[in-house]
Write a protein that holds these residues in place. Structure first.
Motif, PDB file in Angstrom:
ATOM      1  N   ILE A  88       0.846  -1.204   0.000  1.00 48.25           N
ATOM      2  CA  ILE A  88       0.000   0.000   0.000  1.00 48.25           C
ATOM      3  C   ILE A  88       0.878   1.249   0.000  1.00 48.25           C
ATOM      4  O   ILE A  88       0.635   2.184  -0.765  1.00 48.25           O
ATOM      5  CB  ILE A  88      -0.974  -0.001   1.196  1.00 48.25           C
ATOM      6  N   TYR A  89       1.908   1.258   0.841  1.00 50.67           N
ATOM      7  CA  TYR A  89       2.832   2.402   0.870  1.00 50.67           C
ATOM      8  C   TYR A  89       3.487   2.588  -0.501  1.00 50.67           C
ATOM      9  O   TYR A  89       3.593   3.699  -1.013  1.00 50.67           O
ATOM     10  CB  TYR A  89       3.944   2.217   1.919  1.00 50.67           C
ATOM     11  N   ILE A 148       1.111   8.259  -6.595  1.00 47.76           N
ATOM     12  CA  ILE A 148       0.965   6.908  -7.138  1.00 47.76           C
ATOM     13  C   ILE A 148       2.310   6.539  -7.753  1.00 47.76           C
ATOM     14  O   ILE A 148       2.894   7.305  -8.523  1.00 47.76           O
ATOM     15  CB  ILE A 148      -0.169   6.842  -8.190  1.00 47.76           C
ATOM     16  N   ASN A 149       2.816   5.383  -7.373  1.00 48.62           N
ATOM     17  CA  ASN A 149       4.145   4.955  -7.822  1.00 48.62           C
ATOM     18  C   ASN A 149       4.207   4.923  -9.345  1.00 48.62           C
ATOM     19  O   ASN A 149       3.343   4.330  -9.987  1.00 48.62           O
ATOM     20  CB  ASN A 149       4.443   3.567  -7.245  1.00 48.62           C
ATOM     21  N   PRO A 150       5.234   5.566  -9.917  1.00 45.27           N
ATOM     22  CA  PRO A 150       5.372   5.563 -11.380  1.00 45.27           C
ATOM     23  C   PRO A 150       5.511   4.152 -11.966  1.00 45.27           C
ATOM     24  O   PRO A 150       5.173   3.928 -13.124  1.00 45.27           O
ATOM     25  CB  PRO A 150       6.639   6.377 -11.643  1.00 45.27           C
ATOM     26  N   SER A 151       5.954   3.202 -11.165  1.00 49.08           N
ATOM     27  CA  SER A 151       6.089   1.824 -11.640  1.00 49.08           C
ATOM     28  C   SER A 151       4.777   1.045 -11.573  1.00 49.08           C
ATOM     29  O   SER A 151       4.745  -0.125 -11.947  1.00 49.08           O
ATOM     30  CB  SER A 151       7.157   1.083 -10.828  1.00 49.08           C
ATOM     31  N   ALA A 152       3.702   1.691 -11.117  1.00 49.67           N
ATOM     32  CA  ALA A 152       2.406   1.003 -11.031  1.00 49.67           C
ATOM     33  C   ALA A 152       1.969   0.475 -12.396  1.00 49.67           C
ATOM     34  O   ALA A 152       1.317  -0.562 -12.484  1.00 49.67           O
ATOM     35  CB  ALA A 152       1.345   1.933 -10.455  1.00 49.67           C
ATOM     36  N   SER A 153       2.376   1.159 -13.451  1.00 51.36           N
ATOM     37  CA  SER A 153       1.987   0.718 -14.797  1.00 51.36           C
ATOM     38  C   SER A 153       2.612  -0.628 -15.158  1.00 51.36           C
ATOM     39  O   SER A 153       2.200  -1.260 -16.136  1.00 51.36           O
ATOM     40  CB  SER A 153       2.364   1.774 -15.840  1.00 51.36           C
ATOM     41  N   LEU A 172      -9.319   5.688 -11.880  1.00 56.66           N
ATOM     42  CA  LEU A 172      -9.569   5.322 -10.489  1.00 56.66           C
ATOM     43  C   LEU A 172      -9.770   3.812 -10.352  1.00 56.66           C
ATOM     44  O   LEU A 172      -9.188   3.178  -9.470  1.00 56.66           O
ATOM     45  CB  LEU A 172     -10.782   6.084  -9.928  1.00 56.66           C
ATOM     46  N   MET A 173     -10.569   3.234 -11.228  1.00 55.18           N
ATOM     47  CA  MET A 173     -10.787   1.786 -11.172  1.00 55.18           C
ATOM     48  C   MET A 173      -9.468   1.052 -11.385  1.00 55.18           C
ATOM     49  O   MET A 173      -9.204   0.034 -10.736  1.00 55.18           O
ATOM     50  CB  MET A 173     -11.822   1.349 -12.220  1.00 55.18           C
ATOM     51  N   GLN A 174      -8.626   1.569 -12.259  1.00 54.19           N
ATOM     52  CA  GLN A 174      -7.336   0.921 -12.492  1.00 54.19           C
ATOM     53  C   GLN A 174      -6.483   0.937 -11.220  1.00 54.19           C
ATOM     54  O   GLN A 174      -5.874  -0.073 -10.867  1.00 54.19           O
ATOM     55  CB  GLN A 174      -6.600   1.598 -13.650  1.00 54.19           C
ATOM     56  N   LYS A 175      -6.467   2.054 -10.504  1.00 49.56           N
ATOM     57  CA  LYS A 175      -5.694   2.120  -9.249  1.00 49.56           C
ATOM     58  C   LYS A 175      -6.243   1.140  -8.219  1.00 49.56           C
ATOM     59  O   LYS A 175      -5.477   0.474  -7.514  1.00 49.56           O
ATOM     60  CB  LYS A 175      -5.714   3.546  -8.694  1.00 49.56           C
ATOM     61  N   LEU A 222       6.803  -5.550  -5.869  1.00 51.93           N
ATOM     62  CA  LEU A 222       7.094  -4.110  -5.974  1.00 51.93           C
ATOM     63  C   LEU A 222       7.735  -3.722  -7.289  1.00 51.93           C
ATOM     64  O   LEU A 222       8.224  -2.609  -7.451  1.00 51.93           O
ATOM     65  CB  LEU A 222       7.952  -3.653  -4.786  1.00 51.93           C
ATOM     66  N   ARG A 223       7.716  -4.645  -8.241  1.00 49.20           N
ATOM     67  CA  ARG A 223       8.181  -4.388  -9.607  1.00 49.20           C
ATOM     68  C   ARG A 223       9.562  -3.735  -9.622  1.00 49.20           C
ATOM     69  O   ARG A 223       9.790  -2.727 -10.270  1.00 49.20           O
ATOM     70  CB  ARG A 223       7.202  -3.509 -10.367  1.00 49.20           C
ATOM     71  N   LYS A 224      10.474  -4.348  -8.866  1.00 51.76           N
ATOM     72  CA  LYS A 224      11.855  -3.837  -8.826  1.00 51.76           C
ATOM     73  C   LYS A 224      12.485  -3.974 -10.222  1.00 51.76           C
ATOM     74  O   LYS A 224      12.439  -5.040 -10.818  1.00 51.76           O
ATOM     75  CB  LYS A 224      12.711  -4.597  -7.816  1.00 51.76           C
ATOM     76  N   GLN A 225      13.041  -2.882 -10.685  1.00 54.24           N
ATOM     77  CA  GLN A 225      13.722  -2.894 -11.989  1.00 54.24           C
ATOM     78  C   GLN A 225      15.072  -3.586 -11.816  1.00 54.24           C
ATOM     79  O   GLN A 225      15.786  -3.339 -10.861  1.00 54.24           O
ATOM     80  CB  GLN A 225      13.932  -1.460 -12.505  1.00 54.24           C
ATOM     81  N   LYS A 226      15.400  -4.428 -12.754  1.00 51.39           N
ATOM     82  CA  LYS A 226      16.680  -5.163 -12.649  1.00 51.39           C
ATOM     83  C   LYS A 226      17.789  -4.392 -13.326  1.00 51.39           C
ATOM     84  O   LYS A 226      17.628  -3.606 -14.163  1.00 51.39           O
ATOM     85  CB  LYS A 226      16.512  -6.536 -13.278  1.00 51.39           C
TER      86      LYS A 226
END
Length: 118
Positions: free
Chosen positions: A36-37, A67-72, A90-93, A114-118
């Motif tokens: 959530i954070y 909203i985290n830029p990596s959410a996409s 909103l529904m997407q979030k 958390l979609r960590k970039q490698k």
């Protein structure tokens, strides 16, 4: 509109359901808070304040610090719909958060969630 009822739902009613889901699968509730954070930019104090203020889901996301830029990078199916194809922002979030909670409940590694970039 299909989401109107959901948008008006208090986050304080949804959060315990997330906790139950994660707990039921014997996963760590701290990991739930971490996602959530990560997604919203809230921290422990500001998240608790939103819960205490009984904000709606709309207000919860509207007032989110960032909203985290990596959410996409969150992809997959939730409630029978691909989250990356949801047009209503909103529904997407909301569905991003649902997807993250599912991943925590399934015990996925936090770096993957958390979609960590490698």
């Amino acid at each position: 509109m299909a989401g109107e009822r959901l948008y008006k739902m208090p986050f304080s009613k949804i959060y315990p359901l997330y906790v139950q889901k994660v707990d039921r699968k014997n996963q760590n509730v701290d990991d739930l808070d971490k996602v959530i954070y990560w997604l919203t930019g809230y921290d422990e104090a500001s998240l608790q304040k939103q819960i205490d203020k009984n904000v709606t889901l709309t207000e919860f996301f509207d007032q989110a610090p960032e909203i985290n830029p990596s959410a996409s990078l969150i992809t997959g199916v939730i409630c029978g719909v691909r989250v990356e194809n949801i047009e209503d922002p909103l529904m997407q979030k909301i569905r991003y958060l649902d997807k993250l909670v599912d991943e925590v409940a399934k015990g996925k590694k936090m770096e993957n969630i958390l979609r960590k970039q490698k």
